[in-house]
Design an enzyme around this catalytic site. Structure first.
Site, PDB file in Angstrom:
ATOM      1  N   ASP A  25       0.811  -1.210   0.000  1.00 49.18           N
ATOM      2  CA  ASP A  25       0.000   0.000   0.000  1.00 49.18           C
ATOM      3  C   ASP A  25       0.850   1.268   0.000  1.00 49.18           C
ATOM      4  O   ASP A  25       0.597   2.198  -0.778  1.00 49.18           O
ATOM      5  CB  ASP A  25      -0.930  -0.017   1.223  1.00 49.18           C
ATOM      6  CG  ASP A  25      -1.865   1.169   1.258  1.00 49.18           C
ATOM      7  OD1 ASP A  25      -2.728   1.253   0.374  1.00 49.18           O
ATOM      8  OD2 ASP A  25      -1.723   2.015   2.164  1.00 49.18           O
ATOM      9  N   HIS A 247       6.765  12.090  15.235  1.00 47.06           N
ATOM     10  CA  HIS A 247       6.391  13.380  14.654  1.00 47.06           C
ATOM     11  C   HIS A 247       6.382  14.514  15.682  1.00 47.06           C
ATOM     12  O   HIS A 247       6.988  15.573  15.475  1.00 47.06           O
ATOM     13  CB  HIS A 247       4.998  13.294  14.017  1.00 47.06           C
ATOM     14  CG  HIS A 247       4.898  12.304  12.894  1.00 47.06           C
ATOM     15  ND1 HIS A 247       5.979  11.883  12.169  1.00 47.06           N
ATOM     16  CD2 HIS A 247       3.825  11.657  12.374  1.00 47.06           C
ATOM     17  CE1 HIS A 247       5.585  11.021  11.244  1.00 47.06           C
ATOM     18  NE2 HIS A 247       4.282  10.866  11.351  1.00 47.06           N
ATOM     19  N   LYS A 347      -7.108  11.164  16.044  1.00 49.18           N
ATOM     20  CA  LYS A 347      -7.871  10.791  14.858  1.00 49.18           C
ATOM     21  C   LYS A 347      -9.294  11.313  15.005  1.00 49.18           C
ATOM     22  O   LYS A 347      -9.792  11.523  16.106  1.00 49.18           O
ATOM     23  CB  LYS A 347      -7.923   9.266  14.725  1.00 49.18           C
ATOM     24  CG  LYS A 347      -6.573   8.589  14.549  1.00 49.18           C
ATOM     25  CD  LYS A 347      -6.068   8.711  13.143  1.00 49.18           C
ATOM     26  CE  LYS A 347      -4.838   7.851  12.923  1.00 49.18           C
ATOM     27  NZ  LYS A 347      -4.291   8.019  11.563  1.00 49.18           N
TER      28      LYS A 347
END
Length: 498
Positions: A25, A247, A347
């Site tokens: 992917d 991050h 999220k």
């Protein structure tokens, strides 16, 4: 600006690129469209070859058709001749990661390629396969010599400190540190790179870029999407490992680091590691005092109903894996002593947005009447995505009003100023690796320092048997607001939120 004012990029030397998991992917959605864009923009040399190694039983023609479909979807404005030329350089080799015979066939394939000055291995596979692939490369006849061979490794690099150390030892047994490029795609974003230039090239900010001028710092990495098809991965990872350890801490290090002596890769990374080592350790019994987790439940985003995390594919119906994490951390350094850094990721936020907010201290004197209070403190906003920009939020006098402050924004947009969007991060990072520039990649000590700080948060929250929920389309659980509001501050919403 004249042509001679622009520094020419170092050209990419002829290469062979081997992508493990090349039909997966990540490769189809990101890597091959990125590689094609770099090729069609003239950034590749005349001589190059790209081979994908994977478990799918494909021949070269079938693989090229698969890549063609991905590029046509992701790059609708491509030139047909460019695409045909690019696809002719692609090859596919079927093989199992754990079986030696596939690596010997791969070595034979590489020998058949036109002469290349460098060879790059790219591990576009789940972290669980890293050890197997690196061991097989080291044991096979595949080249590993320094000066010619490089290896690019996707995050996550380990699942905890002990795992990261074990992986570092393993990869160091086959490659030297200067050959290893640990990928964190956030570091390839144009606005992230501009943090250092913005700070150190503009003398008006440096005098206040410290505890004397900054009240607090907020860093948000938020997504409006759920976990999609990544349920199995997310069940093993969660928000803390997926975003906080890499991050968020990388962004914090860039914001807080001292000026490097120059912009050589090692000088920049030396300053970043100083920040990570200066993070105030949080013992496991204090984790709940300075951090919050949450998991999204069913809700609405952009007027559409979306399922909760536990309803997603390949997710345990009783899962307590966090999809939201927020923490208050401190850097015990001369520059940042006492300044709280509020970090959050989640999220199913109302909008997608990655932003850094530096909130300035309020003036020490109240110069206005009691009926005139500033709506909010002044702050500097660095927007990393989705729209790359820098925004200075200040107060001015409202026309014809008596002592009334009005908030305004002084805004710079990459798209509006330069007439184009910033270079996609994967393109910049892959080209940097090909050029041997490690400035935007993560070093061994950087990874271990990040995990050392993160481990107590992971250990504590993974030991809980329940988790707070927040409806999809909101900014996380109420506890996250309490974390910052109990000290008289509030989360500043990303741009685009009404």
């Amino acid at each position: 600006m004249t042509e001679c004012d622009v520094e020419e990029a170092v050209p990419v030397s002829p290469f062979s690129l081997i992508i493990f998991g090349g039909a997966g992917d990540l490769s189809r959605r990101k890597l091959f469209p990125t590689l094609f864009n770099a090729f069609s923009s003239g950034e590749f040399p005349q001589t190059f070859s790209i081979a994908a190694y994977g478990r799918q039983e494909l021949d070269d023609g079938q693989f090229r058709s698969l890549v063609r479909q991905s590029i046509e979807e992701e790059c609708p404005d491509h030139r047909a001749d460019d695409l045909d030329s690019f696809l002719s350089r692609l090859y596919f080799l079927y093989g199992h990661f754990e079986k030696a015979e596939g690596y010997d066939r791969l070595a034979t394939l590489i020998e058949s390629f036109p002469d290349a000055e460098q060879l790059l291995y790219y591990l576009a596979v789940p972290e669980a396969s890293y050890e197997t692939i690196i061991n097989q490369i080291a044991a096979s006849s595949l080249p590993t010599e320094a000066g010619r061979v490089k290896i690019i490794i996707e995050k996550p690099f380990g699942k905890d400190l002990s795992g990261a150390r074990r992986l570092n030892i393993l990869v160091a047994s086959a490659f030297r540190e200067e050959q290893i490029f640990r990928m964190d795609h956030y570091l390839g974003k144009e606005t992230v790179q501009n943090i250092s230039f913005f700070r150190f090239a503009n003398g008006i900010f440096e005098p206040i870029w410290n505890r004397n001028g900054i009240d607090s710092v907020q860093i948000t990495v938020g997504e409006d999407i759920g976990i999609g098809h990544r349920g199995g991965f997310y069940e093993r990872t969660g928000a803390i490992r997926d975003i906080f350890q890499n991050h968020l801490l990388q962004l914090l290090a860039l914001v807080a680091m001292e000026p490097p002596t120059d912009f050589h890769a090692e000088r920049v990374r030396d300053e970043k590691i100083k920040v990570l080592r200066s993070l105030r350790p949080v013992s496991i019994d204090k984790v709940a005092d300075c951090s919050v987790v949450g998991q999204y439940a069913a809700g609405n985003i952009a007027g559409k109903k979306v399922p909760g995390y536990r309803e997603e594919d390949r997710v345990d119906s009783a899962s307590v894996v966090p999809t939201f994490f927020a923490a208050k951390v401190y850097i015990d350094s001369w520059r940042w002593a006492g300044v709280p850094f509020y970090l959050r990721t989640g999220k199913r936020f109302p909008v997608k947005g990655t932003e850094i907010i530096l909130q300035f201290k309020q003036p020490p004197l109240k110069l206005f009447r009691d009926d005139c209070n500033p709506l909010e403190p002044s702050f500097l906003r660095i927007v990393i995505q989705p729209e790359e920009m820098i925004d200075l939020h200040i107060g001015v006098k409202y026309p014809e009003a008596a002592n009334m402050l009005y908030p305004v924004d002084l805004r710079f947009s990459y798209r509006e100023t330069f007439g184009t969007r910033a270079i996609p991060p994967y393109r910049r990072l892959i080209l940097d690796a090909m050029r041997g520039d490690a400035s935007l990649f993560v070093r061994q000590d950087d990874v271990e320092a990040s995990w050392s700080f993160t481990d107590p948060f992971v250990s504590y929250w993974e030991s809980r048997d329940s988790i707070p929920f927040y409806p999809a389309g909101t900014w996380g659980p109420g506890e996250a607001h309490d974390l910052i509001e109990r000290e008289g501050r509030h989360w500043i919403e990303p741009l685009g939120v009404k």
